[in-house]
Design a protein around this motif. Sequence first.
Motif, mmCIF file in Angstrom:
data_model
loop_
_atom_site.group_PDB
_atom_site.id
_atom_site.type_symbol
_atom_site.label_atom_id
_atom_site.label_comp_id
_atom_site.label_asym_id
_atom_site.label_seq_id
_atom_site.Cartn_x
_atom_site.Cartn_y
_atom_site.Cartn_z
ATOM 1 N N GLU A 1 0.825 -1.215 0.000
ATOM 2 C CA GLU A 1 0.000 0.000 0.000
ATOM 3 C C GLU A 1 0.855 1.259 0.000
ATOM 4 O O GLU A 1 0.550 2.223 -0.702
ATOM 5 C CB GLU A 1 -0.886 -0.008 1.248
ATOM 6 N N SER A 2 1.917 1.237 0.796
ATOM 7 C CA SER A 2 2.730 2.451 0.959
ATOM 8 C C SER A 2 3.781 2.570 -0.139
ATOM 9 O O SER A 2 4.342 3.641 -0.357
ATOM 10 C CB SER A 2 3.425 2.427 2.320
ATOM 11 N N GLY A 3 4.084 1.436 -0.791
ATOM 12 C CA GLY A 3 5.159 1.453 -1.778
ATOM 13 C C GLY A 3 6.534 1.424 -1.128
ATOM 14 O O GLY A 3 7.552 1.536 -1.813
ATOM 15 N N GLN A 4 6.569 1.297 0.206
ATOM 16 C CA GLN A 4 7.872 1.227 0.903
ATOM 17 C C GLN A 4 8.130 -0.227 1.301
ATOM 18 O O GLN A 4 7.476 -0.757 2.193
ATOM 19 C CB GLN A 4 7.865 2.134 2.133
ATOM 20 N N TRP A 5 9.074 -0.841 0.610
ATOM 21 C CA TRP A 5 9.325 -2.272 0.775
ATOM 22 C C TRP A 5 10.246 -2.509 1.964
ATOM 23 O O TRP A 5 11.383 -2.058 1.976
ATOM 24 C CB TRP A 5 9.930 -2.815 -0.523
ATOM 25 N N ARG A 6 9.758 -3.219 2.978
ATOM 26 C CA ARG A 6 10.543 -3.412 4.207
ATOM 27 C C ARG A 6 11.127 -4.814 4.317
ATOM 28 O O ARG A 6 11.849 -5.116 5.268
ATOM 29 C CB ARG A 6 9.635 -3.198 5.427
ATOM 30 N N ILE A 7 10.762 -5.718 3.404
ATOM 31 C CA ILE A 7 11.237 -7.104 3.522
ATOM 32 C C ILE A 7 12.686 -7.134 3.018
ATOM 33 O O ILE A 7 12.932 -6.780 1.856
ATOM 34 C CB ILE A 7 10.384 -8.077 2.671
ATOM 35 N N PRO A 8 13.646 -7.531 3.855
ATOM 36 C CA PRO A 8 15.034 -7.485 3.413
ATOM 37 C C PRO A 8 15.302 -8.471 2.278
ATOM 38 O O PRO A 8 14.626 -9.500 2.160
ATOM 39 C CB PRO A 8 15.827 -7.882 4.665
ATOM 40 N N ALA A 9 16.281 -8.130 1.439
ATOM 41 C CA ALA A 9 16.638 -9.012 0.325
ATOM 42 C C ALA A 9 17.059 -10.371 0.883
ATOM 43 O O ALA A 9 17.509 -10.473 2.010
ATOM 44 C CB ALA A 9 17.776 -8.389 -0.475
ATOM 45 N N GLY A 10 16.897 -11.410 0.068
ATOM 46 C CA GLY A 10 17.344 -12.737 0.488
ATOM 47 C C GLY A 10 16.189 -13.691 0.692
ATOM 48 O O GLY A 10 15.049 -13.412 0.309
ATOM 49 N N ARG A 11 16.501 -14.828 1.316
ATOM 50 C CA ARG A 11 15.543 -15.925 1.405
ATOM 51 C C ARG A 11 14.438 -15.632 2.424
ATOM 52 O O ARG A 11 14.716 -15.233 3.556
ATOM 53 C CB ARG A 11 16.286 -17.192 1.816
ATOM 54 N N VAL A 12 13.208 -15.878 2.010
ATOM 55 C CA VAL A 12 12.055 -15.708 2.904
ATOM 56 C C VAL A 12 11.444 -17.083 3.158
ATOM 57 O O VAL A 12 11.210 -17.840 2.217
ATOM 58 C CB VAL A 12 10.960 -14.820 2.272
ATOM 59 N N ILE B 1 -3.942 -16.523 1.070
ATOM 60 C CA ILE B 1 -2.974 -15.467 1.392
ATOM 61 C C ILE B 1 -1.528 -15.978 1.399
ATOM 62 O O ILE B 1 -0.629 -15.334 0.852
ATOM 63 C CB ILE B 1 -3.342 -14.779 2.728
ATOM 64 N N GLY B 2 -1.288 -17.154 1.998
ATOM 65 C CA GLY B 2 0.080 -17.681 2.063
ATOM 66 C C GLY B 2 0.673 -17.854 0.669
ATOM 67 O O GLY B 2 1.799 -17.402 0.383
ATOM 68 N N GLY B 3 -0.073 -18.485 -0.213
ATOM 69 C CA GLY B 3 0.407 -18.716 -1.577
ATOM 70 C C GLY B 3 0.586 -17.406 -2.342
ATOM 71 O O GLY B 3 1.527 -17.250 -3.123
ATOM 72 N N LEU B 4 -0.309 -16.463 -2.100
ATOM 73 C CA LEU B 4 -0.218 -15.173 -2.800
ATOM 74 C C LEU B 4 1.020 -14.395 -2.369
ATOM 75 O O LEU B 4 1.694 -13.771 -3.192
ATOM 76 C CB LEU B 4 -1.466 -14.332 -2.528
ATOM 77 N N ILE B 5 1.337 -14.458 -1.081
ATOM 78 C CA ILE B 5 2.533 -13.746 -0.602
ATOM 79 C C ILE B 5 3.781 -14.427 -1.163
ATOM 80 O O ILE B 5 4.736 -13.752 -1.564
ATOM 81 C CB ILE B 5 2.527 -13.666 0.943
ATOM 82 N N ALA B 6 3.747 -15.749 -1.260
ATOM 83 C CA ALA B 6 4.880 -16.471 -1.862
ATOM 84 C C ALA B 6 5.072 -16.026 -3.316
ATOM 85 O O ALA B 6 6.187 -15.729 -3.755
ATOM 86 C CB ALA B 6 4.636 -17.977 -1.792
ATOM 87 N N GLU B 7 3.959 -15.969 -4.054
ATOM 88 C CA GLU B 7 4.029 -15.557 -5.471
ATOM 89 C C GLU B 7 4.547 -14.119 -5.584
ATOM 90 O O GLU B 7 5.409 -13.809 -6.411
ATOM 91 C CB GLU B 7 2.630 -15.669 -6.076
ATOM 92 N N LEU B 8 4.047 -13.260 -4.722
ATOM 93 C CA LEU B 8 4.461 -11.853 -4.737
ATOM 94 C C LEU B 8 5.966 -11.718 -4.474
ATOM 95 O O LEU B 8 6.680 -11.025 -5.207
ATOM 96 C CB LEU B 8 3.674 -11.088 -3.661
ATOM 97 N N LEU B 9 6.425 -12.391 -3.410
ATOM 98 C CA LEU B 9 7.834 -12.234 -3.026
ATOM 99 C C LEU B 9 8.756 -12.849 -4.071
ATOM 100 O O LEU B 9 9.821 -12.301 -4.376
ATOM 101 C CB LEU B 9 8.077 -12.859 -1.647
ATOM 102 N N ALA B 10 8.349 -13.991 -4.637
ATOM 103 C CA ALA B 10 9.166 -14.592 -5.698
ATOM 104 C C ALA B 10 9.260 -13.637 -6.878
ATOM 105 O O ALA B 10 10.324 -13.469 -7.483
ATOM 106 C CB ALA B 10 8.571 -15.936 -6.123
ATOM 107 N N GLY B 11 8.163 -12.983 -7.182
ATOM 108 C CA GLY B 11 8.141 -12.019 -8.289
ATOM 109 C C GLY B 11 9.027 -10.813 -8.032
ATOM 110 O O GLY B 11 9.432 -10.127 -8.969
ATOM 111 N N GLY C 1 11.925 -11.103 -6.620
ATOM 112 C CA GLY C 1 13.320 -11.551 -6.624
ATOM 113 C C GLY C 1 13.777 -12.262 -5.362
ATOM 114 O O GLY C 1 14.954 -12.598 -5.235
ATOM 115 N N HIS C 2 12.869 -12.523 -4.418
ATOM 116 C CA HIS C 2 13.271 -13.264 -3.221
ATOM 117 C C HIS C 2 13.328 -14.761 -3.529
ATOM 118 O O HIS C 2 12.545 -15.262 -4.338
ATOM 119 C CB HIS C 2 12.252 -13.066 -2.092
ATOM 120 N N GLU C 3 14.250 -15.444 -2.847
ATOM 121 C CA GLU C 3 14.162 -16.907 -2.807
ATOM 122 C C GLU C 3 13.088 -17.226 -1.782
ATOM 123 O O GLU C 3 13.145 -16.732 -0.652
ATOM 124 C CB GLU C 3 15.481 -17.496 -2.291
ATOM 125 N N VAL C 4 12.107 -18.060 -2.144
ATOM 126 C CA VAL C 4 10.968 -18.268 -1.245
ATOM 127 C C VAL C 4 10.780 -19.748 -0.939
ATOM 128 O O VAL C 4 10.794 -20.583 -1.846
ATOM 129 C CB VAL C 4 9.666 -17.704 -1.864
#
Length: 438
Positions: A268-279, A289-299, A301-304
């Motif tokens: 919502e804010s456009g401020q990405w707080r999830i650090p780079a790297g494996r989630v 929701i779980g699968g959607l967040i996985a898809e989002l984070l993989a998109g 560039g995170h290793e998920v």
Amino acid sequence: MAELPDLWDVNISDWSNDSATSRFAPEGHQEQYIAFVKSLTSKPVVGVGRYTSPDAMVSAVRRGVLDLIGAARPSIADPFLPDKIRRGRLGAIRECIGCNICVATDPRGLPIRCTQNPTMGEEWRRGWHPERIAPAAKPVDVMVVGAGPAGLEAARALGQRGHHVQLLDARPEVGGRVIREALLPGLGPWRRVVEWRRGAIAELPDVEVFPASPMSAQDVLDSDARHVVVATGATWRRDGRGRSTGLPVAGHEQPDVFTPDDVLDCLESGQWRIPAGRVVIYDDDHYVIGGLIAELLAGRGHEVEVITPAPLISQWTQFTLEQERIERRLRDVGVQIHTRTTVQSIERDHVVVADVIDGGIDELPRASVVLVADRSPRTDLHDELLPALATGELSTLQLIGDADAPGLIAQAVFSGHRAAQQFGEAVDPDEVEFLREV
Ligand SMILES: Cc1cc2nc3c(=O)[nH]c(=O)nc-3n(C[C@H](O)[C@H](O)[C@H](O)COP(=O)(O)O)c2cc1C
Ligand code: SF4
């Protein structure tokens, strides 16, 4: 066989293709197959494909794809769809969002539910009509606090009954969880739950909407409101307690351990707080929701890695016919899936996981963790107002939607509608509130 039947109804099985959700199939997704049959026959051809917008319907007919529009889910979401088109009331169409909650309830022997149309399945049992509602015998002023799916529907239906409604929300935009979740990949059509209600409310003379208006109990009591409906929603738990994990997950209070609310805040804010790297995502919720967040984070560039105690990822989406598609998509974007696996503890740079069958322990390296567990109802405002009900300062006080019982958006809309239908009535908790066949 081209000329043999009187009419062709073209449909590609199985049901998960036929009734594909909006996340995986656009409107008219079967047109290439329908058009093929149409090219072979002079007999009328009917087809389906979540035709919700009159433009898409007219276009399909004009392009020679088919002769007759079939609409199963669009008619569940709005049984008056053809009538509204006939009368040119296009803005009044309550468009299906393609979530398949109707599909999820129907074959399981539950009363059918629709996210957009809370009267679905309750026409006979409760006497609810999809368009009409009994006018209030004595219109009163009602304050609805919280403009998510439950509050919006309650305000709309109370306004339709003739009550004077003030709908307030702390956030700058109405819609609550729906507009946030609709930011996730493929869920854009879910915004229709808000858009249709916002449009319907704008037509009502006596419903006022006040976004950016956080209300304390004192604010409510200082107003003239004597009838209050609290629809303040729910918050994703931070401690990881979910469907199968009954205790807080050890280590959940560390930095870089997030909830779905944190991820939605970033979107919502456009401020990405999830650090780079494996989630590492722990899904003990089992819906989308779980699968959607996985898809989002993989998109991004995170290793998920997703772990779930269930035998399947997003297990509940078997009922919405999406599970295989979700799993395929996660595999396609490189997400590693660990089923029948639970979290033992979250350590500084890894997560200790356990196999739910044999208890075998493993370690998954992590930069961050997302815990997708239960949601806690936000009841503070309601609880603080309860004494005013006892003293008579408030005449009625209702808690609805996720603030009462966190669940599906469909359940929140239903709860809001029921609150409006039953407003002012004394409901006997010992009586079954709908008709039953004997
Ligand atoms: C709740 C529900 C129940 C359905 N039941 C049947 C059924 O009993 N038999 C059948 O052939 N199709 C059934 N369908 C499939 C629909 O007839 C239709 O082919 C499909 O939903 C795609 O059309 P739509 O995009 O307009 O929804 C059902 C669909 C829904 C949503
Ligand atoms: S439950 Fe969802 S898919 Fe089914 S008709 Fe309603 S909005 Fe459409």
